[in-house]
Design a protein around this motif. Structure first.
Motif, PDB file in Angstrom:
ATOM      1  N   HIS A   1      10.737  25.883  -0.936  1.00 24.15           N
ATOM      2  CA  HIS A   1       9.665  25.821  -0.096  1.00 24.15           C
ATOM      3  C   HIS A   1       9.383  24.332   0.151  1.00 24.15           C
ATOM      4  O   HIS A   1       9.276  23.988   1.417  1.00 24.15           O
ATOM      5  CB  HIS A   1       8.408  26.289  -0.689  1.00 24.15           C
TER       6      HIS A   1
ATOM      7  N   ASP B   1      10.741  39.298 -18.617  1.00 21.52           N
ATOM      8  CA  ASP B   1      10.156  38.318 -18.015  1.00 21.52           C
ATOM      9  C   ASP B   1       9.894  36.886 -18.764  1.00 21.52           C
ATOM     10  O   ASP B   1      10.278  35.998 -18.372  1.00 21.52           O
ATOM     11  CB  ASP B   1       8.996  38.693 -17.173  1.00 21.52           C
ATOM     12  N   LYS B   2       9.622  37.313 -19.931  1.00 24.96           N
ATOM     13  CA  LYS B   2       9.479  36.055 -20.924  1.00 24.96           C
ATOM     14  C   LYS B   2      10.755  35.439 -21.088  1.00 24.96           C
ATOM     15  O   LYS B   2      10.853  34.030 -21.145  1.00 24.96           O
ATOM     16  CB  LYS B   2       9.431  36.424 -22.237  1.00 24.96           C
TER      17      LYS B   2
ATOM     18  N   LEU C   1       5.933  41.340  -8.028  1.00 25.02           N
ATOM     19  CA  LEU C   1       6.783  41.194  -9.281  1.00 25.02           C
ATOM     20  C   LEU C   1       6.848  42.618  -9.592  1.00 25.02           C
ATOM     21  O   LEU C   1       6.172  42.712 -10.767  1.00 25.02           O
ATOM     22  CB  LEU C   1       6.728  40.243 -10.079  1.00 25.02           C
TER      23      LEU C   1
ATOM     24  N   MET D   1       3.657  37.751  -3.312  1.00 25.27           N
ATOM     25  CA  MET D   1       4.725  38.569  -3.614  1.00 25.27           C
ATOM     26  C   MET D   1       4.704  39.196  -4.824  1.00 25.27           C
ATOM     27  O   MET D   1       4.465  38.627  -5.913  1.00 25.27           O
ATOM     28  CB  MET D   1       6.218  37.535  -3.738  1.00 25.27           C
TER      29      MET D   1
ATOM     30  N   ASP E   1      11.508  29.447  -5.818  1.00 23.49           N
ATOM     31  CA  ASP E   1      10.402  29.419  -4.613  1.00 23.49           C
ATOM     32  C   ASP E   1       9.939  28.115  -4.591  1.00 23.49           C
ATOM     33  O   ASP E   1       9.994  27.532  -3.412  1.00 23.49           O
ATOM     34  CB  ASP E   1       9.402  30.312  -4.729  1.00 23.49           C
ATOM     35  N   ARG E   2       9.699  27.181  -5.403  1.00 22.45           N
ATOM     36  CA  ARG E   2       9.095  25.941  -5.273  1.00 22.45           C
ATOM     37  C   ARG E   2      10.178  25.066  -4.679  1.00 22.45           C
ATOM     38  O   ARG E   2       9.827  24.344  -3.547  1.00 22.45           O
ATOM     39  CB  ARG E   2       8.640  25.416  -6.564  1.00 22.45           C
TER      40      ARG E   2
ATOM     41  N   LEU F   1      15.972  28.845 -14.799  1.00 16.15           N
ATOM     42  CA  LEU F   1      16.827  28.477 -13.712  1.00 16.15           C
ATOM     43  C   LEU F   1      18.201  28.692 -14.170  1.00 16.15           C
ATOM     44  O   LEU F   1      19.324  29.103 -13.270  1.00 16.15           O
ATOM     45  CB  LEU F   1      16.398  26.966 -13.466  1.00 16.15           C
TER      46      LEU F   1
ATOM     47  N   THR G   1      12.130  34.129 -16.678  1.00 20.08           N
ATOM     48  CA  THR G   1      11.475  33.325 -16.028  1.00 20.08           C
ATOM     49  C   THR G   1      11.129  32.179 -16.874  1.00 20.08           C
ATOM     50  O   THR G   1      10.021  31.550 -16.523  1.00 20.08           O
ATOM     51  CB  THR G   1      10.162  33.948 -15.230  1.00 20.08           C
ATOM     52  N   ASN G   2      11.580  32.311 -18.028  1.00 15.30           N
ATOM     53  CA  ASN G   2      11.389  31.284 -19.009  1.00 15.30           C
ATOM     54  C   ASN G   2      11.485  29.739 -18.570  1.00 15.30           C
ATOM     55  O   ASN G   2      12.302  29.527 -17.742  1.00 15.30           O
ATOM     56  CB  ASN G   2      12.141  31.390 -20.222  1.00 15.30           C
ATOM     57  N   LYS G   3      10.779  28.927 -18.870  1.00 14.49           N
ATOM     58  CA  LYS G   3      10.387  27.490 -18.631  1.00 14.49           C
ATOM     59  C   LYS G   3      12.022  26.833 -18.401  1.00 14.49           C
ATOM     60  O   LYS G   3      12.429  26.001 -17.529  1.00 14.49           O
ATOM     61  CB  LYS G   3       9.365  26.742 -19.382  1.00 14.49           C
TER      62      LYS G   3
ATOM     63  N   SER H   1      10.580  30.739   1.987  1.00 12.69           N
ATOM     64  CA  SER H   1      10.641  31.286   0.428  1.00 12.69           C
ATOM     65  C   SER H   1      11.654  31.223  -0.387  1.00 12.69           C
ATOM     66  O   SER H   1      12.617  31.148   0.202  1.00 12.69           O
ATOM     67  CB  SER H   1       9.807  32.622   0.789  1.00 12.69           C
ATOM     68  N   GLY H   2      11.388  31.457  -1.406  1.00 12.87           N
ATOM     69  CA  GLY H   2      12.551  31.618  -2.361  1.00 12.87           C
ATOM     70  C   GLY H   2      13.479  32.687  -2.190  1.00 12.87           C
ATOM     71  O   GLY H   2      14.709  32.340  -2.562  1.00 12.87           O
TER      72      GLY H   2
ATOM     73  N   PHE I   1      11.194  33.957  -7.280  1.00 12.93           N
ATOM     74  CA  PHE I   1       9.886  33.325  -8.020  1.00 12.93           C
ATOM     75  C   PHE I   1      10.444  32.030  -8.948  1.00 12.93           C
ATOM     76  O   PHE I   1       9.846  31.066  -8.685  1.00 12.93           O
ATOM     77  CB  PHE I   1       9.370  34.294  -9.209  1.00 12.93           C
ATOM     78  N   VAL I   2      11.531  32.047  -9.349  1.00 12.75           N
ATOM     79  CA  VAL I   2      12.177  30.932  -9.959  1.00 12.75           C
ATOM     80  C   VAL I   2      12.484  29.708  -8.951  1.00 12.75           C
ATOM     81  O   VAL I   2      12.228  28.782  -9.332  1.00 12.75           O
ATOM     82  CB  VAL I   2      13.302  31.619 -10.895  1.00 12.75           C
TER      83      VAL I   2
END
Lengths: 74, 672
Positions: free
Chosen positions: B385, B280-281, B492, B490, B381-382, B290, B284-286, B391-392, B378-379
């Motif tokens: 939304h 996940d590090k 994970l 949700m 979703d924002r 993406l 889903t890293n900043k 939802s994502g 998760f990545v």
């Protein structure tokens, strides 16, 4: 200002305050184990800032800003 | 052979579906729960001398009816006759999983506990004594490894044994002294109130919790005057606990769980970094999150189409050869026309999508089983939304819409709530699928000589489709579904190694559903269109004198304000409902040109259309109701004629209005 999960920084933890998540969301989270007095850790934030990933009772949940703000901490 | 019926219940991501697949193999039936968009999976197998039916309930965290999924599970457990409820739990999350177990036991169900993923739990430092757990719970406890398929025989044996001697363990559960006392009181107030197979104690708990369904039943019962007393008791309890009664029950259940786990479960003391954390590090890293997301999506598409395309061509060629062969046998006439134009033209064209659907759902199932699908949601979703109110998880179905709307609509099953599913389903038809490409190609080539202009027009159509899809989803979410703003929670799940078996089964299930649809809905409508094109007897196929031609003539004036008020365009649009690319070949047929004589078709088109009315026509074909296959998919997935008709209606209105704006606006601006 009350502290909520939204105020945590990645890696930080807090303790869920008693009876502070109200409504259906509160009930839903409570049924999943987010009961008063348990530790919550903000694991990380999504690349776009939200949702956040929290860790409770050994599993991970994703919450949007609204949901994260409604969980108050001690 | 004795018949038995087991229900399979559990949290999401605990391997419940894997257990189901291992038990039933290919003998599965997928449909919908009556009147619901929720998937109903049932299957059967034989064991020793038993014929066993298994129903796979939706994955739930609790039986409190927040959404249709929980409602379906709860109703099934209480109202469907069954011989045992098999509750699959994930040992690594035993505490949360036991919450559902307690709720199932409360209903008086004959419960058997299947403890899955014990190896993962032990790796994480858990020590679980199943014998002690069995004693503390009072129900049979069996260890299984769903992935490897071990322990399943023991599970089935335990369930059969339990079905011989059904036990109701609800009475052994305690909620603490105060609540237990009040439950007894409420039971005495409503001695005749019965809800399915649930014991009186369950009914009493639900009355105290203020459960809508049970309150309604109490309202209509002979003891309804006692409801006031229940309210009083609830008030007293709320004062005592300084909390809602339903919340007090949640805490009481967790207290009971801690009690049960006290002797049998030792939790790990340190929170060491797991493999999931490490992945996940990165994932889903900043900065990497993406790009990785887009690469994964791209790869899914790329693999699907590079592997699928040759098969697609092969099937297409096969149909071509079959058509020629049939033509030789039957000669020119009604029979060969029925087989070639209606059956092969309608169903054959749709069936060329089968390889793509197989590959796509195989890959999607893999990334879901691995656990990446939740991270992808998760990545993104924002953005989803903010833009669409969805939802994502809706991102993947939307993107799939660019390939084929049918697969996209079928994949809305991965969305976790009904309002997201319906909104996404109704937005998908506006996304420009690959079947529209031949239309754009033909028209842009015929009316715009400059390649740059061709690109701009095509690109503009894609963008227009996306904008309309976004608006439709957003409007639906904020109007029809505004009250159902379910909170976004949700899980994970930890990353897991997927099993080939479940991916293959998933692929087969979706592919088969598609083939079945092609054989029924699409075949039926294609034959109907063909009949209308051939009546009254003796007319030339689809000509002005055929019923469909006359129908086109009636419709034509309606399209006048859009710039294409001639019957051929109307007929092409009707044929286009079989599959959008048929619009092109229809023009060929209508002008007695060879179907693949694109130059000839372009020539005819430029006499009938102007560049402006051509754009208007393309806008209309982009937005008007998707093909029969997609409409059938919406019917199948939404399980509702209301939403299917709503989709058709929304498409028609939007297509008409936007084409009108394009054409009339263009005229006003001085274009032709």
């Amino acid at each position: 200002m009350v502290k909520t999960v939204d105020d945590l920084r990645p890696g930080e933890s807090g303790i869920v305050k008693t009876h502070k998540v109200k409504g259906t969301l509160g009930k839903h989270l409570r049924e999943m184990g987010l009961i008063s007095g348990i530790p919550v850790k903000l694991e990380r934030k999504a690349p776009l800032g939200y949702p956040v990933e929290i860790r409770i009772q050994g599993f991970s949940l994703a919450l949007r800003k609204e949901e994260a703000q409604s969980i108050e901490l001690e | 052979m004795d018949k038995l019926k087991f229900l399979l219940a559990g949290n999401p991501n605990v391997g419940k579906s894997t257990v189901f697949n291992q038990l039933t193999g290919m003998k599965q039936h997928v449909g919908n729960w009556p009147g619901k968009t929720v998937e109903l999976k049932s299957g059967s197998f034989t064991f020793e001398n038993y014929d066993i039916e298994v129903i796979d309930l939706p994955g739930n965290y609790s039986l409190t009816p927040y959404s249709v999924e929980e409602q379906v599970s709860r109703d099934a457990i209480i109202h469907e006759s069954n011989d045992a409820v098999i509750n699959v739990i994930d040992a690594e999350n035993i505490q949360r999983n036991l919450y559902l177990t307690l709720q199932i036991m409360e209903t008086g169900a004959n419960t058997v506990l299947a403890v899955n993923m014990l190896n993962y739990a032990e790796e994480a430092g858990f020590k679980i004594d199943l014998k002690k757990l069995e004693k503390a719970l009072g129900i049979p406890v069996v260890e299984v490894d769903a992935r490897e398929g071990t322990g399943l025989d023991n599970l089935v044996k335990a369930a059969i044994k339990a079905s011989k001697n059904p036990s109701d363990n609800s009475q052994n559960l305690t909620y603490g002294f105060e609540l237990d006392e009040q439950i007894k009181q409420v039971m005495e107030l409503f001695p005749h109130l019965k809800v399915g197979s649930a014991p009186d104690s369950w009914t009493a708990v639900k009355l105290l919790e203020g459960d809508d369904e049970v309150l309604d039943l109490a309202e209509n019962s002979s003891d309804k005057q006692n409801l006031r007393k229940v309210t009083e008791i609830r008030k007293q309890l709320e004062d005592k606990f300084d909390d809602n009664v339903d919340d007090a029950f949640i805490d009481a259940r967790y207290a009971e769980i801690n009690n049960i786990m006290k002797d049998s479960v030792k939790k790990p003391t340190d929170d060491k970094e797991s493999i999931t954390d490490k992945i996940d590090k990165i994932v889903t890293n900043k900065f990497l999150g993406l790009p990785i997301f887009f690469i994964v999506i791209f790869l899914i598409f790329h693999i699907t189409y590079t592997i699928g395309a040759p098969f697609q061509d092969l099937i297409d060629q096969g149909w071509g050869m079959l058509s020629e062969y049939l033509f030789q046998i039957f000669g020119e006439g009604l029979v060969s026309s029925l087989l070639i134009d209606a059956v092969i033209g309608g169903v054959g064209g749709v069936l060329t999508f089968v390889p793509i659907i197989f590959i796509l759902f195989f890959l999607l199932s893999l990334i879901e089983d691995i656990g990446y699908l939740a991270r992808a949601a998760f990545v993104i979703d924002r953005a989803m939304h903010k833009v669409m109110g969805l939802s994502g998880k809706a991102f993947i179905p939307m993107i799939l819409g660019f390939g084929c709307g049918v697969t996209a609509i079928m994949s809305t099953r991965t969305l976790s709530n009904e309002s997201d599913r319906i909104s996404t389903m109704l937005a998908i038809p506006f996304i420009s699928c690959s079947a529209r490409v031949p239309i754009y190609a033909l028209f842009t080539a015929a009316f715009f000589s400059d390649p740059f202009q061709q690109t701009v027009v095509t690109f503009g159509l894609y963008i227009l489709g996306m904008i309309v899809a976004v608006i439709v989803a957003k409007v639906l979410k904020s109007s029809v579904f505004s009250e159902e703003s379910a909170p976004f929670i949700m899980e994970l799940p930890p990353y897991r190694i997927p099993t080939l078996k479940s991916a293959v089964l998933h692929m087969w299930e979706r592919g088969f559903l598609f083939i079945k649809k092609a054989g029924t809905i699409i075949l039926g409508t294609s034959v109907l269109v063909w009949i209308l094109a051939n009546l009254p007897p003796g007319v030339e196929y689809g000509s002005a004198n055929s019923i469909i031609g006359m129908f086109g003539s009636v419709l034509a004036p309606i399209f006048g304000p859009l710039g294409f008020g001639f019957w051929q365009a109307a007929v092409a649009l009707v044929f286009g409902l079989m599959a959008k690319e048929i619009v092109v070949s229809t023009f060929g047929t209508l002008f007695s040109l060879a179907e693949d004589d694109e130059q000839g078709i372009s020539g005819v088109l430029s006499q009938m259309f102007t560049p402006l009315s051509a754009i208007s026509f393309m806008v209309f074909t982009l937005l008007y109701p998707a093909c029969f296959a997609a409409i059938g998919a919406i019917k199948e997935e939404s399980n509702s004629w209301k939403w299917t008709l709503a989709s058709i209606g929304i498409c028609l209105v939007i297509a008409y209005v936007l084409s009108l704006i394009v054409f009339q606006g263009g005229l006003l601006l001085g274009y032709k």
